[in-house]
Every structure is written in structure tokens, then in C-alpha cells.
Write an enzyme that holds these catalytic residues in place. Sequence first.
Site, PDB file in Angstrom:
ATOM      1  N   SER A 185      52.877  12.101 -29.007  1.00 29.20           N
ATOM      2  CA  SER A 185      52.408  13.127 -29.931  1.00 29.20           C
ATOM      3  C   SER A 185      53.262  14.401 -29.859  1.00 29.20           C
ATOM      4  O   SER A 185      54.478  14.317 -30.012  1.00 29.20           O
ATOM      5  CB  SER A 185      50.930  13.395 -29.657  1.00 29.20           C
ATOM      6  OG  SER A 185      50.361  13.953 -30.791  1.00 29.20           O
ATOM      7  N   HIS A 324      45.438   7.240 -32.493  1.00 34.88           N
ATOM      8  CA  HIS A 324      46.404   8.156 -31.883  1.00 34.88           C
ATOM      9  C   HIS A 324      46.199   8.155 -30.362  1.00 34.88           C
ATOM     10  O   HIS A 324      45.208   8.716 -29.869  1.00 34.88           O
ATOM     11  CB  HIS A 324      46.128   9.540 -32.470  1.00 34.88           C
ATOM     12  CG  HIS A 324      47.130  10.576 -32.115  1.00 34.88           C
ATOM     13  ND1 HIS A 324      48.400  10.575 -32.612  1.00 34.88           N
ATOM     14  CD2 HIS A 324      47.044  11.660 -31.296  1.00 34.88           C
ATOM     15  CE1 HIS A 324      49.058  11.622 -32.142  1.00 34.88           C
ATOM     16  NE2 HIS A 324      48.254  12.283 -31.323  1.00 34.88           N
TER      17      HIS A 324
HETATM   18  C1  GTR Z   1      47.759  17.285 -33.488  1.00 30.96           C
HETATM   19  C2  GTR Z   1      48.982  17.803 -34.177  1.00 30.96           C
HETATM   20  C3  GTR Z   1      50.008  16.716 -34.183  1.00 30.96           C
HETATM   21  C4  GTR Z   1      50.153  16.036 -32.841  1.00 30.96           C
HETATM   22  C5  GTR Z   1      48.882  16.012 -32.028  1.00 30.96           C
HETATM   23  C6  GTR Z   1      49.000  15.841 -30.530  1.00 30.96           C
HETATM   24  O1  GTR Z   1      46.659  18.075 -33.581  1.00 30.96           O
HETATM   25  O2  GTR Z   1      48.619  18.167 -35.464  1.00 30.96           O
HETATM   26  O3  GTR Z   1      51.235  17.211 -34.657  1.00 30.96           O
HETATM   27  O4  GTR Z   1      51.215  16.558 -32.122  1.00 30.96           O
HETATM   28  O5  GTR Z   1      48.122  17.135 -32.169  1.00 30.96           O
HETATM   29  O6  GTR Z   1      49.903  16.361 -29.883  1.00 30.96           O
HETATM   30  O7  GTR Z   1      48.104  15.211 -29.978  1.00 30.96           O
END
Ligand code: GTR
Length: 346
Positions: A185, A324
Site C-alpha cells: 500500500s 487490500h
Molecule cells: C489508503 C490510501 C491508499 C493506500 C492505503 C494504505 O487510505 O488512500 O493510497 O496507500 O491507504 O496505505 O493502506
Amino acid sequence: MLQEILKERDLPELLSRDEMLEILQNEIYGRMPKKPEQLEFKVEENIISNFCAGKAVCNKVTAECVIEGKKFCFPFYTTLPTDGKKHPFFVHINFRPDIPDRYQPTEELIDNGFAVLSFDYNDVTKDNEDFTDGLAGVLFENGKREQNAPGKIAMWSWAAQRVMDYAETLEDVLELDCAVVCGHSRLGKTALLTAAWDERFAFGYSNDSGCSGAAITRNKQGETVEKICNRFGYWFCENYKQYMNKEETLPFDQHYLVASVAPRKVLVGSASEDLWADPISEFLCCVAASPAFEKGFQHENRLPEIGDKFFEGDIGYHLRKGLHYIGREDWARLIQFVNKHKEVKF
Ligand code: GTR
């Protein structure tokens, strides 16, 4: 079919690595901070007794840096196999201070023949707008930043490079020509920047890095430049904000970042339900970056499907089912890609 989809994104042409890194520094991540003028490492050995049944030893290392006369320290952790052999290794830019943790399956990495060095990014400078904290406080006397001064991603990347400085002192344990920098991420964005910038890394891996990471920005779904700058503007340099809702005016796109890893290797991992990151734009980024690599991206002429592992080229991509997250499945694929491409030495 893919070339037509890509054409609609209307991307700028790839340039030389130096030119692309210059643009990326000025327009999105900020100038990479310089190496410290002094650097020492203090090692506290065997901080978890009986770790990995004695197959490995976990040490805590403190990097003591002097930057423009000012002292800055941060901790990191090394888990090194004890079998007396040399091992390929990961520099994992991690979210969590607890070792082992949910994102880093340390024992499995050891069992697969790897060593792992990792740090908690918040120990370098906090993941917030405070530019007086940690490394940021050392770089910016009064918390004020120039337009192209580094954002926090560049600072976390700088720390990963200091961990690599330490790795270079462990040549009896580590295969220094098989260093893999990886992250998930926001730290996937950081891992890509690190791999692009620091040629000591033979591999870069970004997992679900999405917007301003491995995903093409033009016509991207989910997170946009405006959305990311409104919540996380401090990850980037101030210049990046001018492209909010004006993506078509960017003098680069994210294929510059991925292509800057060439001629070394890079793997991009996506998750099917991570639409905020946008798996399709991550895949298209690999297609667009492909010409920079000696053995370019080898893929089917269609959009990616769950379970795809395109591992034949120097640039690879995989799409896992689910949310995610960086899980065992992602690590297993990274290990598979590295083992496939590293020069096997006996
Ligand atoms: C989210 C962000 C993403 C991603 C993520 C993370 O909220 O919008 O770009 O990087 O966090 O790091 O888990």
C-alpha cells in the site's frame, strides 16, 4: 486490445531513467534526502530467544545517522538464518512494530531460504502532517517545505536505503546481489520509489500500492490525485497538488516509476477487490513500463483475471482474489518470482 485501452490513457513517452527520476522527484515525491555524512549501527543481539526454533536469530539494530551536523536515529530488525550460508533477503518497509506480525510471516520467509530486515515506518517519521517529527524534523528546521522538498514517502525510502547500507556489512550472511525491497500500500509506493532510486536492490515489489504507486493515474478508478492529496498530501512534495483534477497535465505517469527499476526486476501485486487501488490501472502500468526492460512484460492480450501470475518477464504482475492486504499468498508469489529470476548459485 490492450494497446487500444492503453492508448486511451494517453501516457507520456518513457524517457531515460535519469530523466524520469528527475521528474518524479520534482513533481511527486520530492528530492530524495542525501546520504548521512556519518552512519553507525548499534546491534542488540537475539532479542527474541528461541526465535524460529533457532533456525534464525532476530536482532534489533539502531541506525545512528548524522545529517548536516544533526543526529538522527531509528531502529530496525534483522532476522538472519543461522545455517552459516548466504541468503537472498528482503528489506521490508513495514507498518508494524511488533515482530513477528500479521503482515510479515518471518518464519515462512526463513524456511524459504530468505533473510529479512524490516522497520516500522513510523519510527522514521510519523505518518502524519507533522514535519517537525523524526527525520522530517532534522531535514526541515522550522517545519516549512519548499515546493519540491521531500514528502514522507521519500523519507521512508531513505530509511530503507540505510537498512541496505547495514545489509552491506553482512556479506557473510546475505547475498548482496539478491536484495528485494518490498512493501504494501503506501509502503508499496515507498518500495517502488526505493527500487527505482537505489540500484543496489535487484528486485522491487509493490503490493496493492495503487494511486501514486504502481497504478496509472490518468483515468484511474478509485483513488485520484485530488483524493490522495486531500488526505495524505504530506506523503508527497507540494508540487504534486497542482495536478489535482488535472491528471492530463502530469509530465509523467506512474509507468515512469516502475520503468525506473529497469534493468533490474520488479513485481506488481494487486488484489481483485481493492478497487480503491485499481488492479486494472496497476496492470496497465506494467504494460506501459515494459519497453524499459530487457525482457519486457509477458502477459495475455486481455485484462487480468483472478489467479493470473505473469512472471516470465523482468517485470511481473499477479492478481490475487480478495481485499487490500499483504498476506501469505502475496509473499508466496513474491518468493516464486524472485526464485525464478535470481541467478542460482551453488
Ligand atoms: C489508503 C490510501 C491508499 C493506500 C492505503 C494504505 O487510505 O488512500 O493510497 O496507500 O491507504 O496505505 O493502506
